[in-house]
Design a protein around this motif. Structure first.
Motif, PDB file in Angstrom:
ATOM      1  N   PRO A  77       0.835  -1.203   0.000  1.00 14.66           N
ATOM      2  CA  PRO A  77       0.000   0.000   0.000  1.00 14.66           C
ATOM      3  C   PRO A  77       0.866   1.248   0.000  1.00 14.66           C
ATOM      4  N   ARG A  78       0.274   2.376  -0.273  1.00 13.47           N
ATOM      5  CA  ARG A  78       0.964   3.648  -0.115  1.00 13.47           C
ATOM      6  C   ARG A  78       1.050   3.968   1.379  1.00 13.47           C
ATOM      7  N   VAL A  79       2.130   4.581   1.783  1.00 20.07           N
ATOM      8  CA  VAL A  79       2.315   4.910   3.201  1.00 20.07           C
ATOM      9  C   VAL A  79       2.431   6.418   3.371  1.00 20.07           C
ATOM     10  N   LEU A  80       1.578   6.956   4.230  1.00 20.45           N
ATOM     11  CA  LEU A  80       1.618   8.366   4.587  1.00 20.45           C
ATOM     12  C   LEU A  80       2.038   8.460   6.044  1.00 20.45           C
ATOM     13  N   ILE A  81       3.209   9.023   6.282  1.00 20.68           N
ATOM     14  CA  ILE A  81       3.729   9.152   7.644  1.00 20.68           C
ATOM     15  C   ILE A  81       3.033  10.312   8.347  1.00 20.68           C
ATOM     16  N   LEU A  82       2.485  10.041   9.538  1.00 16.02           N
ATOM     17  CA  LEU A  82       1.869  11.070  10.375  1.00 16.02           C
ATOM     18  C   LEU A  82       2.597  11.074  11.708  1.00 16.02           C
ATOM     19  N   THR A  83       3.190  12.199  12.062  1.00 15.82           N
ATOM     20  CA  THR A  83       3.971  12.246  13.291  1.00 15.82           C
ATOM     21  C   THR A  83       3.928  13.624  13.928  1.00 15.82           C
ATOM     22  N   THR A  84       4.238  13.674  15.210  1.00 17.97           N
ATOM     23  CA  THR A  84       4.332  14.953  15.914  1.00 17.97           C
ATOM     24  C   THR A  84       5.758  15.475  15.880  1.00 17.97           C
ATOM     25  N   TYR A  85       6.674  14.671  15.354  1.00 15.08           N
ATOM     26  CA  TYR A  85       8.088  15.015  15.393  1.00 15.08           C
ATOM     27  C   TYR A  85       8.585  15.527  14.044  1.00 15.08           C
ATOM     28  N   ASP A  86       8.867  16.804  13.959  1.00 18.50           N
ATOM     29  CA  ASP A  86       9.355  17.409  12.725  1.00 18.50           C
ATOM     30  C   ASP A  86      10.881  17.374  12.731  1.00 18.50           C
ATOM     31  N   LEU A  87      11.425  16.150  12.696  1.00 15.78           N
ATOM     32  CA  LEU A  87      12.872  15.960  12.790  1.00 15.78           C
ATOM     33  C   LEU A  87      13.409  15.326  11.517  1.00 15.78           C
ATOM     34  N   ASP A  88      14.588  15.785  11.105  1.00 14.66           N
ATOM     35  CA  ASP A  88      15.179  15.296   9.861  1.00 14.66           C
ATOM     36  C   ASP A  88      15.314  13.781   9.816  1.00 14.66           C
ATOM     37  N   GLU A  89      15.733  13.175  10.926  1.00 13.85           N
ATOM     38  CA  GLU A  89      15.993  11.739  10.907  1.00 13.85           C
ATOM     39  C   GLU A  89      14.737  10.953  10.550  1.00 13.85           C
ATOM     40  N   TYR A  90      13.585  11.466  10.951  1.00 15.68           N
ATOM     41  CA  TYR A  90      12.345  10.773  10.632  1.00 15.68           C
ATOM     42  C   TYR A  90      11.901  11.058   9.203  1.00 15.68           C
ATOM     43  N   VAL A  91      12.058  12.311   8.778  1.00 15.47           N
ATOM     44  CA  VAL A  91      11.700  12.655   7.402  1.00 15.47           C
ATOM     45  C   VAL A  91      12.501  11.812   6.428  1.00 15.47           C
ATOM     46  N   PHE A  92      13.809  11.837   6.550  1.00 14.21           N
ATOM     47  CA  PHE A  92      14.669  11.142   5.609  1.00 14.21           C
ATOM     48  C   PHE A  92      14.548   9.628   5.744  1.00 14.21           C
ATOM     49  N   GLY A  93      14.440   9.161   6.991  1.00 12.27           N
ATOM     50  CA  GLY A  93      14.299   7.724   7.200  1.00 12.27           C
ATOM     51  C   GLY A  93      13.035   7.183   6.562  1.00 12.27           C
ATOM     52  N   ALA A  94      11.942   7.918   6.728  1.00 13.42           N
ATOM     53  CA  ALA A  94      10.662   7.482   6.167  1.00 13.42           C
ATOM     54  C   ALA A  94      10.680   7.514   4.645  1.00 13.42           C
ATOM     55  N   LEU A  95      11.257   8.561   4.066  1.00 11.59           N
ATOM     56  CA  LEU A  95      11.324   8.666   2.605  1.00 11.59           C
ATOM     57  C   LEU A  95      12.202   7.574   2.020  1.00 11.59           C
ATOM     58  N   ARG A  96      13.343   7.323   2.653  1.00 15.51           N
ATOM     59  CA  ARG A  96      14.226   6.263   2.157  1.00 15.51           C
ATOM     60  C   ARG A  96      13.575   4.893   2.300  1.00 15.51           C
ATOM     61  N   ALA A  97      12.717   4.753   3.300  1.00 19.98           N
ATOM     62  CA  ALA A  97      12.033   3.475   3.507  1.00 19.98           C
ATOM     63  C   ALA A  97      10.944   3.247   2.474  1.00 19.98           C
ATOM     64  N   GLY A  98      10.573   4.306   1.747  1.00 20.55           N
ATOM     65  CA  GLY A  98       9.579   4.141   0.690  1.00 20.55           C
ATOM     66  C   GLY A  98       8.257   4.821   0.943  1.00 20.55           C
ATOM     67  N   ALA A  99       8.178   5.665   1.984  1.00 23.54           N
ATOM     68  CA  ALA A  99       6.930   6.391   2.237  1.00 23.54           C
ATOM     69  C   ALA A  99       6.641   7.345   1.084  1.00 23.54           C
ATOM     70  N   SER A 100       5.358   7.543   0.813  1.00 21.95           N
ATOM     71  CA  SER A 100       4.960   8.438  -0.277  1.00 21.95           C
ATOM     72  C   SER A 100       4.636   9.841   0.208  1.00 21.95           C
ATOM     73  N   GLY A 101       4.630  10.031   1.517  1.00 26.01           N
ATOM     74  CA  GLY A 101       4.318  11.352   2.033  1.00 26.01           C
ATOM     75  C   GLY A 101       4.638  11.465   3.509  1.00 26.01           C
ATOM     76  N   PHE A 102       4.678  12.698   3.975  1.00 28.96           N
ATOM     77  CA  PHE A 102       5.046  12.983   5.362  1.00 28.96           C
ATOM     78  C   PHE A 102       4.208  14.168   5.814  1.00 28.96           C
ATOM     79  N   LEU A 103       3.454  13.995   6.906  1.00 27.70           N
ATOM     80  CA  LEU A 103       2.554  15.038   7.378  1.00 27.70           C
ATOM     81  C   LEU A 103       2.583  15.080   8.897  1.00 27.70           C
ATOM     82  N   LEU A 104       2.619  16.298   9.452  1.00 30.05           N
ATOM     83  CA  LEU A 104       2.566  16.439  10.897  1.00 30.05           C
ATOM     84  C   LEU A 104       1.141  16.253  11.390  1.00 30.05           C
TER      85      LEU A 104
END
Length: 221
Positions: A77-104
């Motif tokens: 499935p497509r993965v949309l990351i939803l998190t309270t943490y606006d930190l680079d390690e999570y943004v980049f980690g999620a994108l490299r893992a194959g997430a299609s989006g990132f939203l606070l």
């Protein structure tokens, strides 16, 4: 078409809040919930959701690892990351893992709905701020990656040009205006580029471009 959703978060109140709101939308259906990454994998395999709303910090298995395993599967499935943490390690980690989006998680309801529909349509939700931070991260590397000729060998000159513009965070309409072509033409080139490079979406294209030296730190042309 109804978009089938799986909500993954270790806090029950957050899952309930998302479910109650999302179920009010005629084109969305919440088919299940999960409290950690491992449960998310099990539920996704059983329920076959179209989009997974994925938290990052969870017990047993975090959202980045769960995303990586989900996107590695055959019919992921497509993965949309939803998190309270606006930190680079999570943004980049999620994108490299194959997430299609990132939203606070504090994004507006309208923004959440837009994100789900955009990701489900096969696009990537990659905001200019995230793209800018990705560029800044690579620009600070001591030893910049050199572009590999083999990476671009199969692309046409126009596809290479569009990959550069995608990596710099331009939208399809912006690319069309920059190149003085139609948006349909841009979409056609992007589809061909994705197929040749075996990329799922825009998010992977941005990460690919920087990790393979297609865009060099400090380049603007």
């Amino acid at each position: 078409m109804t978009i089938r959703l799986l909500i993954v978060d270790d806090q029950e109140l957050i899952r309930t809040g998302f479910r109650l709101f999302l179920q009010t939308q005629h084109d969305l259906e919440v088919v299940g919930e999960a409290a950690d990454g491992q449960e998310a994998l099990d539920r996704a395999a059983a329920l076959r959701p179209d989009v997974v709303l994925m938290d990052v910090r969870m017990p047993l298995m975090d959202g980045v690892e769960a995303t990586s395993r989900l996107t590695a599967s055959g019919s992921s499935p497509r993965v949309l990351i939803l998190t309270t943490y606006d930190l680079d390690e999570y943004v980049f980690g999620a994108l490299r893992a194959g997430a299609s989006g990132f939203l606070l998680k504090d994004a507006s309801r309208a923004r959440l709905l837009e994100a789900i529909r955009v990701v489900h349509a096969g696009e990537a939700l990659l905001s200019p701020s995230i793209t800018r931070r990705l560029i800044e991260d690579y620009a600070t590397r001591a030893a910049p990656v050199r572009p590999r000729a083999t990476v671009l060998a199969g692309l046409t000159p126009r596809e290479r040009e569009i990959l550069l513009l995608v990596a710099r965070g331009l939208s399809n309409p912006e690319i069309a205006a920059h190149l003085v072509v139609t948006e349909a033409t841009v979409k056609s080139h992007i589809g061909s580029m994705f197929a040749k490079l075996r990329l799922r979406d825009r998010a992977q294209a941005v990460v690919f471009a920087y990790e393979n030296g297609v865009v060099l730190p400090g380049s603007t042309g």
